[in-house]
Write a protein that holds these residues in place. Structure first.
Motif, mmCIF file in Angstrom:
data_model
loop_
_atom_site.group_PDB
_atom_site.id
_atom_site.type_symbol
_atom_site.label_atom_id
_atom_site.label_comp_id
_atom_site.label_asym_id
_atom_site.label_seq_id
_atom_site.Cartn_x
_atom_site.Cartn_y
_atom_site.Cartn_z
ATOM 1 N N VAL A 22 9.537 -5.251 0.589
ATOM 2 C CA VAL A 22 8.891 -5.371 1.904
ATOM 3 C C VAL A 22 8.579 -6.837 2.186
ATOM 4 N N ASN A 23 8.069 -7.540 1.203
ATOM 5 C CA ASN A 23 7.746 -8.952 1.384
ATOM 6 C C ASN A 23 9.010 -9.785 1.612
ATOM 7 N N ARG A 24 10.078 -9.468 0.882
ATOM 8 C CA ARG A 24 11.325 -10.227 0.988
ATOM 9 C C ARG A 24 12.002 -10.021 2.343
ATOM 10 N N THR A 25 12.071 -8.772 2.794
ATOM 11 C CA THR A 25 12.800 -8.467 4.023
ATOM 12 C C THR A 25 11.937 -8.524 5.279
ATOM 13 N N GLY A 26 10.628 -8.344 5.103
ATOM 14 C CA GLY A 26 9.744 -8.285 6.260
ATOM 15 C C GLY A 26 9.761 -6.937 6.952
ATOM 16 N N ARG A 27 10.526 -5.989 6.411
ATOM 17 C CA ARG A 27 10.625 -4.655 7.012
ATOM 18 C C ARG A 27 9.545 -3.731 6.457
ATOM 19 N N PRO A 28 8.755 -3.116 7.320
ATOM 20 C CA PRO A 28 7.716 -2.200 6.845
ATOM 21 C C PRO A 28 8.321 -0.913 6.302
ATOM 22 N N VAL A 29 7.565 -0.243 5.452
ATOM 23 C CA VAL A 29 7.965 1.053 4.901
ATOM 24 C C VAL A 29 6.845 2.043 5.189
ATOM 25 N N THR A 30 7.205 3.169 5.776
ATOM 26 C CA THR A 30 6.249 4.246 6.011
ATOM 27 C C THR A 30 6.296 5.186 4.821
ATOM 28 N N VAL A 31 5.145 5.424 4.215
ATOM 29 C CA VAL A 31 5.052 6.328 3.070
ATOM 30 C C VAL A 31 4.623 7.697 3.590
ATOM 31 N N LEU A 32 5.380 8.709 3.183
ATOM 32 C CA LEU A 32 5.117 10.082 3.621
ATOM 33 C C LEU A 32 4.343 10.861 2.561
ATOM 34 N N LYS A 33 3.405 11.654 3.013
ATOM 35 C CA LYS A 33 2.678 12.577 2.138
ATOM 36 C C LYS A 33 2.844 13.951 2.757
ATOM 37 N N ASN A 34 3.397 14.885 1.992
ATOM 38 C CA ASN A 34 3.711 16.221 2.511
ATOM 39 C C ASN A 34 4.625 16.127 3.736
ATOM 40 N N ASN A 35 5.590 15.208 3.651
ATOM 41 C CA ASN A 35 6.583 14.983 4.713
ATOM 42 C C ASN A 35 5.992 14.534 6.040
ATOM 43 N N LYS A 36 4.796 13.956 6.016
ATOM 44 C CA LYS A 36 4.169 13.424 7.216
ATOM 45 C C LYS A 36 3.784 11.970 6.963
ATOM 46 N N PRO A 37 3.941 11.092 7.963
ATOM 47 C CA PRO A 37 3.551 9.692 7.779
ATOM 48 C C PRO A 37 2.105 9.601 7.319
ATOM 49 N N TRP A 38 1.898 8.796 6.271
ATOM 50 C CA TRP A 38 0.562 8.682 5.702
ATOM 51 C C TRP A 38 0.053 7.248 5.793
ATOM 52 N N VAL A 39 0.835 6.281 5.288
ATOM 53 C CA VAL A 39 0.470 4.867 5.372
ATOM 54 C C VAL A 39 1.738 4.050 5.629
ATOM 55 N N VAL A 40 1.530 2.826 6.113
ATOM 56 C CA VAL A 40 2.626 1.887 6.299
ATOM 57 C C VAL A 40 2.346 0.674 5.430
ATOM 58 N N ILE A 41 3.347 0.271 4.661
ATOM 59 C CA ILE A 41 3.255 -0.940 3.848
ATOM 60 C C ILE A 41 4.054 -2.004 4.578
ATOM 61 N N GLN A 42 3.393 -3.116 4.894
ATOM 62 C CA GLN A 42 4.061 -4.196 5.611
ATOM 63 C C GLN A 42 3.501 -5.531 5.158
ATOM 64 N N PRO A 43 4.275 -6.604 5.340
ATOM 65 C CA PRO A 43 3.768 -7.915 4.947
ATOM 66 C C PRO A 43 2.534 -8.293 5.765
ATOM 67 N N VAL A 44 1.682 -9.114 5.206
ATOM 68 C CA VAL A 44 0.503 -9.599 5.911
ATOM 69 C C VAL A 44 0.955 -10.362 7.154
ATOM 70 N N GLY A 45 0.276 -10.117 8.259
ATOM 71 C CA GLY A 45 0.600 -10.808 9.497
ATOM 72 C C GLY A 45 1.784 -10.211 10.229
ATOM 73 N N ALA A 46 2.295 -9.083 9.777
ATOM 74 C CA ALA A 46 3.470 -8.483 10.407
ATOM 75 C C ALA A 46 3.093 -7.241 11.208
ATOM 76 N N GLU A 47 1.921 -7.231 11.791
ATOM 77 C CA GLU A 47 1.501 -6.068 12.553
ATOM 78 C C GLU A 47 2.515 -5.813 13.664
ATOM 79 N N ALA A 48 2.971 -4.608 13.749
ATOM 80 C CA ALA A 48 3.970 -4.259 14.753
ATOM 81 C C ALA A 48 3.297 -4.079 16.105
ATOM 82 N N SER A 49 3.948 -4.617 17.120
ATOM 83 C CA SER A 49 3.446 -4.405 18.472
ATOM 84 C C SER A 49 3.817 -2.991 18.899
#
Length: 70
Positions: A22-49
């Motif tokens: 994630v840090n290398r590419t800058g692309r966020p990853v959505t982590v699923l819990k029970n097949n539903k979006p749970w958290v997003v891992i993204q680089p610092v300062g990369a808040e998506a608009s």
């Protein structure tokens, strides 16, 4: 750029590698819990608009929207 997703168990088992990627590419990853979006891992300062999120959603489900447009 579509958002990547992965299950919680896979993210937990590969956390160091996941965060490095994630840090290398800058692309966020959505982590699923029970097949539903749970958290997003993204680089610092990369808040998506809101527009970025909408474009990613449209890209991810473009085939569905094409079918609905018929």
């Amino acid at each position: 750029m579509a958002t990547l997703t992965m299950g919680l168990a896979e993210a937990k088992a590969n956390f160091s590698r996941l965060t490095a990627e994630v840090n290398r590419t800058g692309r966020p990853v959505t982590v699923l819990k029970n097949n539903k979006p749970w958290v997003v891992i993204q680089p610092v300062g990369a808040e998506a608009s809101t527009l970025d999120v909408a474009v990613d959603f449209m890209d991810e489900y473009s085939d569905v929207f094409e079918e609905l447009a018929k």
